[in-house]
Write a protein that holds these residues in place. Sequence first.
Motif, PDB file in Angstrom:
ATOM      1  N   TYR A 196      20.912  15.459  44.307  1.00  0.00           N
ATOM      2  CA  TYR A 196      19.749  14.558  43.658  1.00  0.00           C
ATOM      3  C   TYR A 196      20.407  13.329  43.963  1.00  0.00           C
ATOM      4  O   TYR A 196      21.558  12.721  43.806  1.00  0.00           O
ATOM      5  CB  TYR A 196      19.782  14.859  42.265  1.00  0.00           C
ATOM      6  CG  TYR A 196      18.640  14.027  41.563  1.00  0.00           C
ATOM      7  CD1 TYR A 196      17.262  14.550  41.699  1.00  0.00           C
ATOM      8  CD2 TYR A 196      18.579  12.732  41.257  1.00  0.00           C
ATOM      9  CE1 TYR A 196      16.425  13.843  41.203  1.00  0.00           C
ATOM     10  CE2 TYR A 196      17.614  12.100  40.677  1.00  0.00           C
ATOM     11  CZ  TYR A 196      16.549  12.579  40.485  1.00  0.00           C
ATOM     12  OH  TYR A 196      15.396  12.007  40.121  1.00  0.00           O
ATOM     13  N   PRO A 197      19.590  12.361  44.570  1.00  0.00           N
ATOM     14  CA  PRO A 197      18.333  12.376  45.210  1.00  0.00           C
ATOM     15  C   PRO A 197      18.070  12.613  46.458  1.00  0.00           C
ATOM     16  O   PRO A 197      17.810  11.452  47.306  1.00  0.00           O
ATOM     17  CB  PRO A 197      17.271  11.155  44.590  1.00  0.00           C
ATOM     18  CG  PRO A 197      18.371  10.313  44.458  1.00  0.00           C
ATOM     19  CD  PRO A 197      19.806  10.968  44.527  1.00  0.00           C
ATOM     20  N   THR A 198      18.214  13.616  47.160  1.00  0.00           N
ATOM     21  CA  THR A 198      17.591  13.757  48.536  1.00  0.00           C
ATOM     22  C   THR A 198      16.423  14.385  48.900  1.00  0.00           C
ATOM     23  O   THR A 198      15.957  15.069  47.786  1.00  0.00           O
ATOM     24  CB  THR A 198      18.860  14.551  49.157  1.00  0.00           C
ATOM     25  OG1 THR A 198      18.765  15.988  48.489  1.00  0.00           O
ATOM     26  CG2 THR A 198      20.251  14.177  49.021  1.00  0.00           C
ATOM     27  N   ALA A 199      16.154  14.461  49.929  1.00  0.00           N
ATOM     28  CA  ALA A 199      14.794  15.103  50.306  1.00  0.00           C
ATOM     29  C   ALA A 199      14.802  16.466  50.350  1.00  0.00           C
ATOM     30  O   ALA A 199      13.833  17.245  50.175  1.00  0.00           O
ATOM     31  CB  ALA A 199      14.348  14.494  51.503  1.00  0.00           C
ATOM     32  N   SER A 200      16.149  16.854  50.397  1.00  0.00           N
ATOM     33  CA  SER A 200      16.409  18.331  50.499  1.00  0.00           C
ATOM     34  C   SER A 200      16.002  19.105  49.223  1.00  0.00           C
ATOM     35  O   SER A 200      15.809  20.306  49.028  1.00  0.00           O
ATOM     36  CB  SER A 200      17.883  18.656  50.654  1.00  0.00           C
ATOM     37  OG  SER A 200      18.239  18.264  52.009  1.00  0.00           O
ATOM     38  N   GLU A 201      15.734  18.294  48.024  1.00  0.00           N
ATOM     39  CA  GLU A 201      15.173  18.763  46.773  1.00  0.00           C
ATOM     40  C   GLU A 201      13.956  19.462  47.177  1.00  0.00           C
ATOM     41  O   GLU A 201      13.548  20.365  46.058  1.00  0.00           O
ATOM     42  CB  GLU A 201      15.297  17.737  45.826  1.00  0.00           C
ATOM     43  CG  GLU A 201      16.557  17.783  45.047  1.00  0.00           C
ATOM     44  CD  GLU A 201      16.490  17.087  43.457  1.00  0.00           C
ATOM     45  OE1 GLU A 201      15.435  16.468  43.100  1.00  0.00           O
ATOM     46  OE2 GLU A 201      17.396  17.482  42.700  1.00  0.00           O
ATOM     47  N   LEU A 202      13.296  19.104  48.131  1.00  0.00           N
ATOM     48  CA  LEU A 202      12.083  19.856  48.426  1.00  0.00           C
ATOM     49  C   LEU A 202      12.286  21.469  48.395  1.00  0.00           C
ATOM     50  O   LEU A 202      10.999  22.132  47.997  1.00  0.00           O
ATOM     51  CB  LEU A 202      11.342  19.561  49.984  1.00  0.00           C
ATOM     52  CG  LEU A 202      10.729  18.205  50.079  1.00  0.00           C
ATOM     53  CD1 LEU A 202      10.467  17.713  51.442  1.00  0.00           C
ATOM     54  CD2 LEU A 202       9.384  18.460  49.083  1.00  0.00           C
ATOM     55  N   PRO A 217      25.786   7.879  59.299  1.00  0.00           N
ATOM     56  CA  PRO A 217      24.324   7.354  58.861  1.00  0.00           C
ATOM     57  C   PRO A 217      23.492   8.766  58.379  1.00  0.00           C
ATOM     58  O   PRO A 217      23.388   9.829  59.046  1.00  0.00           O
ATOM     59  CB  PRO A 217      23.712   6.847  60.197  1.00  0.00           C
ATOM     60  CG  PRO A 217      25.023   6.485  60.929  1.00  0.00           C
ATOM     61  CD  PRO A 217      26.134   7.587  60.657  1.00  0.00           C
ATOM     62  N   GLU A 218      22.519   8.659  57.177  1.00  0.00           N
ATOM     63  CA  GLU A 218      21.599   9.774  56.863  1.00  0.00           C
ATOM     64  C   GLU A 218      22.546  11.037  56.726  1.00  0.00           C
ATOM     65  O   GLU A 218      21.824  11.962  56.853  1.00  0.00           O
ATOM     66  CB  GLU A 218      20.401   9.654  57.871  1.00  0.00           C
ATOM     67  CG  GLU A 218      19.894   8.363  57.823  1.00  0.00           C
ATOM     68  CD  GLU A 218      18.457   8.043  58.771  1.00  0.00           C
ATOM     69  OE1 GLU A 218      18.024   9.434  59.281  1.00  0.00           O
ATOM     70  OE2 GLU A 218      18.065   7.267  59.009  1.00  0.00           O
ATOM     71  N   ALA A 219      23.632  10.921  56.519  1.00  0.00           N
ATOM     72  CA  ALA A 219      24.444  12.266  56.544  1.00  0.00           C
ATOM     73  C   ALA A 219      23.954  13.064  55.240  1.00  0.00           C
ATOM     74  O   ALA A 219      24.016  14.380  55.289  1.00  0.00           O
ATOM     75  CB  ALA A 219      25.931  12.058  56.117  1.00  0.00           C
ATOM     76  N   GLY A 220      23.245  12.365  54.020  1.00  0.00           N
ATOM     77  CA  GLY A 220      22.897  13.321  52.969  1.00  0.00           C
ATOM     78  C   GLY A 220      22.049  14.413  53.227  1.00  0.00           C
ATOM     79  O   GLY A 220      22.179  15.331  52.562  1.00  0.00           O
ATOM     80  N   GLU A 221      21.000  14.390  54.224  1.00  0.00           N
ATOM     81  CA  GLU A 221      20.354  15.374  54.503  1.00  0.00           C
ATOM     82  C   GLU A 221      20.840  16.572  55.497  1.00  0.00           C
ATOM     83  O   GLU A 221      20.228  17.417  55.522  1.00  0.00           O
ATOM     84  CB  GLU A 221      18.826  14.899  55.287  1.00  0.00           C
ATOM     85  CG  GLU A 221      18.185  14.070  54.254  1.00  0.00           C
ATOM     86  CD  GLU A 221      17.509  14.386  53.060  1.00  0.00           C
ATOM     87  OE1 GLU A 221      17.769  15.749  52.518  1.00  0.00           O
ATOM     88  OE2 GLU A 221      17.396  13.387  52.247  1.00  0.00           O
TER      89      GLU A 221
END
Lengths: 466, 466
Positions: B447-453, A418-422
């Motif tokens: 893309y598109p993750t919040a890590s692109e911050l 879950p939510e592994a993307g970040e």
Amino acid sequence: MGPGDEPDVVVIGGGPTGENAAQYALDGGLSAVLVEGELLGGECSYYACMPSKALLRPVDIVHTAQHLPGAVGARLDPATLLARRDAWVSHYDDHGQERWAAGAGIGVVRGHGQLSAPRTVTVTGPDGEQRTLRAGTAVVIATGSEAVVPAEFEAVEPWTSRDATGVTEVSESLLIVGGGVVAVEAATWLAALGSQVTLLVRGQRLLAGLEPFAGELVAAGLREAGVRVEFGAHIAAAARPRAEATGLGRVHGGPVSVDLADGRSLTAAEVLVAAGRRPRLAHVGLEAVGLDAAAVAAGRLPDWLHVIGDAGTGAPLTHMGKYEARVLGSRLAGATDVPAPADVPVPQVVFAEPQVAAVGLTEERARERLGAEAVATSEAEFTAAAGAALLRDDARGRAKLVIDRRSGAVVGATFAGPEAGELLHAATIAIVGEVPVSRLRHAVPAYPTASELWLRLLEALPRELR
Amino acid sequence: MGPGDEPDVVVIGGGPTGENAAQYALDGGLSAVLVEGELLGGECSYYACMPSKALLRPVDIVHTAQHLPGAVGARLDPATLLARRDAWVSHYDDHGQERWAAGAGIGVVRGHGQLSAPRTVTVTGPDGEQRTLRAGTAVVIATGSEAVVPAEFEAVEPWTSRDATGVTEVSESLLIVGGGVVAVEAATWLAALGSQVTLLVRGQRLLAGLEPFAGELVAAGLREAGVRVEFGAHIAAAARPRAEATGLGRVHGGPVSVDLADGRSLTAAEVLVAAGRRPRLAHVGLEAVGLDAAAVAAGRLPDWLHVIGDAGTGAPLTHMGKYEARVLGSRLAGATDVPAPADVPVPQVVFAEPQVAAVGLTEERARERLGAEAVATSEAEFTAAAGAALLRDDARGRAKLVIDRRSGAVVGATFAGPEAGELLHAATIAIVGEVPVSRLRHAVPAYPTASELWLRLLEALPRELR
């Protein structure tokens, strides 16, 4: 030629890659013009990443809520979900992008651009009028990619990725041909919208380029969501008595039947072909300057011509196109301080259930590249960190690091859960920074976050690397 | 003395810090005994991090769903939410931890442990029987911290953090005294459970040690959730005509009235004092070996005695206690390969709305430490990355990097926004790895993750650092 027709840089293709190339060239003091024949913002903004993630996020959150005691009543509402997608693609209107380009000082020429001579791009506008742009410094081709439709599906008018992201009519049943990212993500939202989905996968696993556990977890997740997943499905023929291109995201006519090589036949109300993509290079005028797609693939290009993003030879991912564009744009503008690592690690996030995030080398690739004896790995269950287990009560997944024993540095990482993307960017920075695992021990993850998986992964390393 | 009474290491306090110290000593070949008079697993597992996050996650997901078109019907159900909390604290039963210790080979002695002589710990068991343990190598005090209750609240029987995490009776109205992490997190879940919450903050901001925007965003989030936030609230007196300790998480009697220094008086059904914590060192027998709390604070300890975690002088955070414990446990067992960075960056995640995640130095602290001219910063709106904006349609927040201009390395980072917690570890690794920002440009976020911050933050840096 009129004013603005002799910019330093002409970019064919106004997607994220083209936009970044123009912007970084501009930031470095050059002038730049974007040529775009469809929507400014490109495939990603209207037909790929944006609509798919706009659809997938509420699906993820609703499913999460359904597995979190304390949260009750959550369900998906297809009509408002599709409306959210429409809002995120700006109702297929690119005025916002146009304003952005104007504000940034980037010229925009509408129409189909193709090379007509060295450094020269001829644009055929919507009314057929032509305009010639001459680039002082460089022409950049950033035309992206297009879906490959195998011959047996040509007469069937199948859905391609654009219909899936642009879905307006949810077919009762759907065959999806493919087992890669497009296939599994589309299966996720279309099943959630109510389609009875069957995934026809040629090979024996999903997400073939990634660690095997990633595909296994996603296959389990899809099956739990009611998707049939058929491996080893070789398609012999496809037929659709009544095929008609009815418009984006609408069912393209009558039922489709697909014959498999093993003799079985499957029928569904629609078929989505997600069997790969190829660079969109057929109509960019390569032949006018003595080139062809093979020359692009081999990197045999004159010094004034650059092909980047999905149209080029790098990993066909929006963020890698944007990265190439930043490096190229800066370089065209004279930047010399671009100390690129030898191998820039490629991250990828699959927004399935569970999410899969991977960067750098898989164990298999690392063994090929570095030699088996140079490779160490460590693995952990996703729920081994309390912060990960807390995310939903049915959480499951796996994480893995691939280490170069000689340097002690991370060369690959995969997180599925879950939510592994970040979780991924930490690994990307570790790889790019060549931070040895002995040093990573002092990078303390906050409790209780899922990032504490790093503790489990470091503890699971062979003793001499800890 | 009986068998097992002369281990290499005696650890007083069986929370995560003590457990990690014992485990790492054991991994290095030593024997270790944990002494615990309450629940094995400690404050964190039963009364702090675990129950608070078990409560906060469904609150977060429901609020997210309520701001995501496509998701409908989500709401909180207090009874099942409290049941989830009970499950995550194992119904205040520590048999699972006991099994873990037994499996790991760590001895457990139940009772109140205190130093009675050098290297010697006397344990008073539940029935009053005493047992003496003599440590061959070291005694580790890992007794954690306890809530500080200011004098004016002593007679009031206020709630402290344990009542808030262990809430079984949601008071109609609640005053919370404090503006730190415990106060804002408790306000978040207790407001969500239906209490009319008023936060009484002595200073002019929340989360005082962090970047100011973090507290501002959290204050806005709390107000939106219906919480009254009163800054500059100096408490002159508190009274409760009918005060009774009715048990964990139950309302402690009749209404409470609080007089503020500005003359106002507030009344509520309950008051939660979250005005700080202090090391729990009053009853560990320091005086028996000629020491006191001041000696601990000054680090004047004999070589056989170690005080770590919240009881010690480091940052009072579970993960930092566990880190100290890993380093100490390994060191006691003879590990010499512990190349700790000079300054291990301290991460912290506040699970409010929005989440706040911070590591290393704030701009203010960096200016004090490095000199103002050595500090560069960059900031970005949280929604400047599409992947962050997609998380919920009312997403808002902010991100900031603090850079040492001389090395080009990140020395601090703060992320405030939806699910910001998992964005932090990338910054922690960048700091520990001393990766210069010129190199971080090649760490591509997916893309598109919040890590692109990270892209926005790197683009917002002063030009000479890019």
